[in-house]
Scaffold this motif. Structure first.
Motif, short mmCIF file in Angstrom:
data_model
loop_
_atom_site.label_atom_id
_atom_site.label_comp_id
_atom_site.label_asym_id
_atom_site.label_seq_id
_atom_site.Cartn_x
_atom_site.Cartn_y
_atom_site.Cartn_z
N PRO A 1 0.83 -1.21 0.00
CA PRO A 1 0.00 0.00 0.00
C PRO A 1 0.86 1.26 0.00
O PRO A 1 1.95 1.28 0.57
CB PRO A 1 -0.80 -0.13 1.30
CG PRO A 1 -0.86 -1.60 1.56
CD PRO A 1 0.48 -2.12 1.11
N GLU A 2 0.35 2.30 -0.64
CA GLU A 2 1.07 3.57 -0.73
C GLU A 2 0.28 4.66 -0.02
O GLU A 2 -0.95 4.63 0.04
CB GLU A 2 1.29 3.95 -2.19
CG GLU A 2 2.14 2.95 -2.96
CD GLU A 2 2.33 3.35 -4.41
OE1 GLU A 2 1.71 4.35 -4.84
OE2 GLU A 2 3.10 2.67 -5.11
N GLY A 3 1.01 5.63 0.53
CA GLY A 3 0.36 6.73 1.22
C GLY A 3 1.27 7.27 2.30
O GLY A 3 2.49 7.11 2.26
N ASP A 4 0.67 7.90 3.32
CA ASP A 4 1.45 8.48 4.41
C ASP A 4 1.32 7.62 5.66
O ASP A 4 0.75 6.52 5.63
CB ASP A 4 1.00 9.92 4.67
CG ASP A 4 -0.50 10.03 4.95
OD1 ASP A 4 -1.09 9.05 5.44
OD2 ASP A 4 -1.07 11.10 4.66
N ASP A 5 1.87 8.13 6.76
CA ASP A 5 1.86 7.35 8.00
C ASP A 5 0.47 7.24 8.61
O ASP A 5 0.26 6.44 9.53
CB ASP A 5 2.81 7.98 9.02
CG ASP A 5 4.27 7.77 8.64
OD1 ASP A 5 4.54 6.92 7.77
OD2 ASP A 5 5.13 8.47 9.21
N HIS A 6 -0.47 8.02 8.12
CA HIS A 6 -1.85 7.92 8.60
C HIS A 6 -2.63 6.85 7.83
O HIS A 6 -3.27 5.99 8.45
CB HIS A 6 -2.58 9.26 8.48
CG HIS A 6 -4.05 9.16 8.76
ND1 HIS A 6 -4.55 8.84 10.02
CD2 HIS A 6 -5.14 9.31 7.95
CE1 HIS A 6 -5.87 8.81 9.97
NE2 HIS A 6 -6.25 9.07 8.73
N ARG A 7 -2.54 6.88 6.50
CA ARG A 7 -3.33 5.96 5.69
C ARG A 7 -2.56 5.53 4.44
O ARG A 7 -2.02 6.36 3.72
CB ARG A 7 -4.65 6.61 5.27
CG ARG A 7 -5.61 5.70 4.48
CD ARG A 7 -6.89 6.44 4.12
NE ARG A 7 -7.89 5.57 3.54
CZ ARG A 7 -7.95 5.25 2.23
NH1 ARG A 7 -7.04 5.74 1.39
NH2 ARG A 7 -8.89 4.45 1.79
N LYS A 8 -2.52 4.24 4.21
CA LYS A 8 -1.90 3.67 3.01
C LYS A 8 -2.92 2.75 2.34
O LYS A 8 -3.70 2.08 3.02
CB LYS A 8 -0.64 2.88 3.36
CG LYS A 8 0.50 3.69 3.97
CD LYS A 8 1.65 2.78 4.34
CE LYS A 8 2.90 3.56 4.77
NZ LYS A 8 2.71 4.24 6.07
N ASN A 9 -2.89 2.68 1.00
CA ASN A 9 -3.88 1.88 0.29
C ASN A 9 -3.29 1.31 -1.00
O ASN A 9 -2.43 1.92 -1.64
CB ASN A 9 -5.11 2.72 -0.03
CG ASN A 9 -6.17 1.95 -0.81
OD1 ASN A 9 -6.33 2.14 -2.01
ND2 ASN A 9 -6.89 1.06 -0.14
N SER A 10 -3.78 0.14 -1.38
CA SER A 10 -3.45 -0.43 -2.70
C SER A 10 -4.67 -1.19 -3.20
O SER A 10 -5.40 -1.81 -2.43
CB SER A 10 -2.24 -1.36 -2.62
OG SER A 10 -2.49 -2.45 -1.74
N ILE A 11 -4.88 -1.11 -4.53
CA ILE A 11 -6.03 -1.75 -5.17
C ILE A 11 -5.55 -2.39 -6.48
O ILE A 11 -4.79 -1.78 -7.23
CB ILE A 11 -7.14 -0.74 -5.50
CG1 ILE A 11 -7.62 -0.01 -4.24
CG2 ILE A 11 -8.33 -1.44 -6.18
CD1 ILE A 11 -8.61 1.10 -4.52
N GLY A 12 -5.99 -3.59 -6.76
CA GLY A 12 -5.63 -4.23 -8.03
C GLY A 12 -5.97 -5.71 -8.02
O GLY A 12 -6.79 -6.16 -7.23
N CYS A 13 -5.34 -6.45 -8.92
CA CYS A 13 -5.56 -7.89 -9.02
C CYS A 13 -4.23 -8.57 -9.35
O CYS A 13 -3.38 -7.97 -10.03
CB CYS A 13 -6.56 -8.22 -10.13
SG CYS A 13 -8.22 -7.56 -9.86
N VAL A 14 -4.06 -9.78 -8.88
CA VAL A 14 -2.91 -10.60 -9.28
C VAL A 14 -3.43 -11.96 -9.73
O VAL A 14 -4.47 -12.43 -9.26
CB VAL A 14 -1.88 -10.76 -8.14
CG1 VAL A 14 -1.17 -9.45 -7.87
CG2 VAL A 14 -2.53 -11.28 -6.88
#
Length: 216
Positions: free
Chosen positions: A141-154
């Motif tokens: 997940p990407e973001g800052d120290d408060h909130r990180k997120n990642s979305i997709g499929c493998v």
């Protein structure tokens, strides 16, 4: 390896329509046509293509709340995760295509990720309170120290970058997402960081019931 996130694909397509001044009706037609186009999804040995309409026909979905109190080390001993951190891991599985889609959100996970695997965000095989090998590695997940997120499929075949010392094979080799469907409680999901290499948060995979969903 290349990763095309689902949300990103739709936004890029929509932006292209606006830039080219395509009439609104044509833009809608273009979005609908995407159901019959192909999406690039990440696989263990490079990009693969999966029919978009079929991809989203999940055979099962899962929601996991991951907390620091669930973290154990490689010797199955309780250890300290990231205090006050929490993770929400949404997974959608298409076991016919061997695809798993993800929406991962971490709150209060501070600093960078760290793992000997190719990424630091995984599904491991292991029951509650036990360590286990990673079977699927997801983009961190990407973001800052408060909130990180990642979305997709493998999509399989999967590789994790970790070698099983007994077999000499990658711990993702030969793994199929139907194994999660057959025994969800035998798998857990987590994220590892520089400050908490054993895991910042961890939670056992739990199958959704009656379409119940949560979001941060």
């Amino acid at each position: 390896m290349k990763l095309t996130t689902i949300l990103g694909s739709v936004l890029v397509m929509g932006a292209a329509s606006v830039v080219s001044a395509v009439p609104f009706v044509d833009s809608i037609k273009g979005l609908l046509k995407a159901r019959d186009d192909h999406l690039t999804v990440q696989s263990g040995d490079g990009p693969k293509f999966t029919h978009a309409g079929f991809l989203f026909e999940f055979t099962s979905t899962y929601t996991t709340f991951a907390i620091p109190d669930n973290v154990v080390d490689a010797n199955n001993a309780r250890t300290v995760g990231e205090p006050n951190a929490v993770g929400l891991f949404h997974y959608g599985i298409n076991s016919i295509e061997n695809v798993i889609c993800f929406n991962i959100t971490l709150l209060g996970v501070i600093g960078g990720f760290q793992s000997p695997a190719r990424t630091a965000t995984h599904i491991h095989e292991g029951e509650s309170g036990l360590a286990g090998p990673p079977r699927i590695a997801f983009p961190n997940p990407e973001g800052d120290d408060h909130r990180k997120n990642s979305i997709g499929c493998v999509q399989g075949p999967f590789t994790t970058g970790i070698t099983n010392q007994q077999t000499g094979r990658d711990t993702g080799e030969g793994f199929h997402v139907r194994q999660i469907e057959e025994n969800p409680k035998g798998f857990f999901t987590d994220s590892h960081t520089e400050r908490f290499p054993a895991g910042a948060v961890r939670g056992q995979v739990q199958r959704d019931l009656n379409g119940l969903r949560f979001a941060f």
